[in-house]
Design a protein around this motif. Structure first.
Motif, short mmCIF file in Angstrom:
data_model
loop_
_atom_site.label_atom_id
_atom_site.label_comp_id
_atom_site.label_asym_id
_atom_site.label_seq_id
_atom_site.Cartn_x
_atom_site.Cartn_y
_atom_site.Cartn_z
N ALA A 95 10.40 -3.33 -48.21
CA ALA A 95 9.80 -2.14 -47.59
C ALA A 95 10.80 -0.99 -47.55
O ALA A 95 10.46 0.15 -47.85
N VAL A 96 12.03 -1.29 -47.18
CA VAL A 96 13.06 -0.24 -47.13
C VAL A 96 13.36 0.30 -48.53
O VAL A 96 13.45 1.52 -48.74
N LEU A 97 13.49 -0.59 -49.51
CA LEU A 97 13.77 -0.14 -50.87
C LEU A 97 12.62 0.68 -51.45
O LEU A 97 12.83 1.73 -52.07
N ILE A 98 11.41 0.22 -51.25
CA ILE A 98 10.24 0.95 -51.76
C ILE A 98 10.11 2.28 -51.03
O ILE A 98 9.86 3.33 -51.65
N GLY A 99 10.27 2.27 -49.71
CA GLY A 99 10.20 3.51 -48.94
C GLY A 99 11.26 4.51 -49.35
O GLY A 99 10.99 5.72 -49.46
N VAL A 103 10.02 7.41 -42.37
CA VAL A 103 9.65 6.22 -41.59
C VAL A 103 8.23 5.80 -41.94
O VAL A 103 7.95 4.60 -42.10
N ALA A 104 7.32 6.77 -42.09
CA ALA A 104 5.94 6.46 -42.44
C ALA A 104 5.86 5.77 -43.80
O ALA A 104 5.07 4.83 -43.99
N LEU A 105 6.67 6.21 -44.76
CA LEU A 105 6.67 5.57 -46.07
C LEU A 105 7.16 4.13 -45.99
O LEU A 105 6.61 3.23 -46.64
N VAL A 106 8.19 3.88 -45.20
CA VAL A 106 8.72 2.52 -45.06
C VAL A 106 7.69 1.63 -44.36
O VAL A 106 7.43 0.50 -44.80
N VAL A 107 7.09 2.12 -43.29
CA VAL A 107 6.08 1.34 -42.57
C VAL A 107 4.87 1.09 -43.47
O VAL A 107 4.32 -0.02 -43.51
N GLY A 108 4.46 2.11 -44.21
CA GLY A 108 3.33 1.95 -45.12
C GLY A 108 3.62 0.93 -46.21
O GLY A 108 2.77 0.09 -46.53
N ALA A 109 4.82 0.97 -46.77
CA ALA A 109 5.19 0.00 -47.79
C ALA A 109 5.24 -1.40 -47.18
O ALA A 109 4.78 -2.37 -47.80
N LEU A 161 -0.21 -8.06 -48.99
CA LEU A 161 -0.07 -8.78 -50.25
C LEU A 161 0.52 -10.17 -50.06
O LEU A 161 0.65 -10.92 -51.02
N GLY A 162 0.93 -10.52 -48.85
CA GLY A 162 1.37 -11.88 -48.58
C GLY A 162 2.87 -12.06 -48.41
O GLY A 162 3.33 -13.19 -48.28
N VAL A 163 3.63 -11.01 -48.43
CA VAL A 163 5.08 -11.14 -48.23
C VAL A 163 5.31 -11.27 -46.73
O VAL A 163 4.93 -10.41 -45.95
N ARG A 164 5.93 -12.40 -46.30
CA ARG A 164 6.06 -12.65 -44.87
C ARG A 164 7.49 -12.95 -44.41
O ARG A 164 7.75 -13.13 -43.25
N SER A 165 8.44 -13.03 -45.29
CA SER A 165 9.80 -13.39 -44.88
C SER A 165 10.67 -12.14 -44.71
O SER A 165 10.17 -11.03 -44.67
N TRP A 166 11.97 -12.35 -44.62
CA TRP A 166 12.92 -11.24 -44.51
C TRP A 166 12.81 -10.32 -45.72
O TRP A 166 13.20 -9.16 -45.65
N LEU A 167 12.27 -10.84 -46.80
CA LEU A 167 12.08 -10.05 -48.00
C LEU A 167 11.14 -8.87 -47.75
O LEU A 167 11.27 -7.82 -48.39
N LEU A 168 10.25 -9.02 -46.79
CA LEU A 168 9.32 -7.95 -46.43
C LEU A 168 10.10 -6.70 -46.01
O LEU A 168 9.83 -5.59 -46.48
N VAL A 169 11.06 -6.88 -45.14
CA VAL A 169 11.84 -5.75 -44.63
C VAL A 169 12.67 -5.12 -45.74
O VAL A 169 12.70 -3.90 -45.92
N VAL A 170 13.34 -5.96 -46.53
CA VAL A 170 14.19 -5.46 -47.61
C VAL A 170 13.37 -4.67 -48.62
O VAL A 170 13.73 -3.54 -48.99
#
Length: 136
Positions: free
Chosen positions: A35-39, A11-17, A24-33
């Motif tokens: 973040a989950v993929l990177i985490g 969870v910390a990795l997803v929140v950190g990502a 970095l300026g990502v503000r749409s639904w893409l932020l969540v997607v």
């Protein structure tokens, strides 16, 4: 406790990502997607030790007991064996019979004189009632 630790680290990795992407300026639904993929990717690479500790802890706590799915599959296999025994057949003979039928099917179709119309190919000339037309 290792499972809780591993979960919290993921969870910390997803929140950190997500926080980094937000900065970095990502503000749409893409932020969540993203973040989950990177985490998920980071947890796969960075958390191999905690993941193994959590798996070992789960194995220890369950004592290697079979899961409900494993029990169900074993029951299904026993049921199938009982049905074959009731018919006086064993599984190997049924499987061998199916393989023999599958191997023989293409050969039988070639020697029956049936036209290719039944098998999806071009007519060969021996499927007509009259004389065979010359092939070009």
């Amino acid at each position: 406790m290792p499972l809780l630790t591993y979960t919290l680290l993921r969870v910390a990795l997803v929140v950190g990502a997500g926080a980094l992407l937000y900065v970095l300026g990502v503000r749409s639904w893409l932020l969540v997607v993203l973040a989950v993929l990177i985490g998920a990717g980071l947890s796969y690479v960075l958390l191999a030790g905690p993941r193994q500790a959590a798996a070992d802890d789960l194995e220890r706590r369950t004592g290697g007991r079979p899961t409900n799915l494993e029990k169900s599959l074993a029951r299904d296999g026993d049921d199938e064996d009982a049905q074959f025994d009731a018919l006086g057949q064993d599984y190997a003979s049924v499987v061998e019979g199916e393989e023999a039928e599958a191997d023989a099917a293409p050969q039988d179709a070639e020697h029956t004189g049936r036209g290719a119309g039944e098998h999806g190919g071009a007519p060969t000339g021996d499927d007509t009632d009259g004389p065979a037309s010359p092939r070009v």
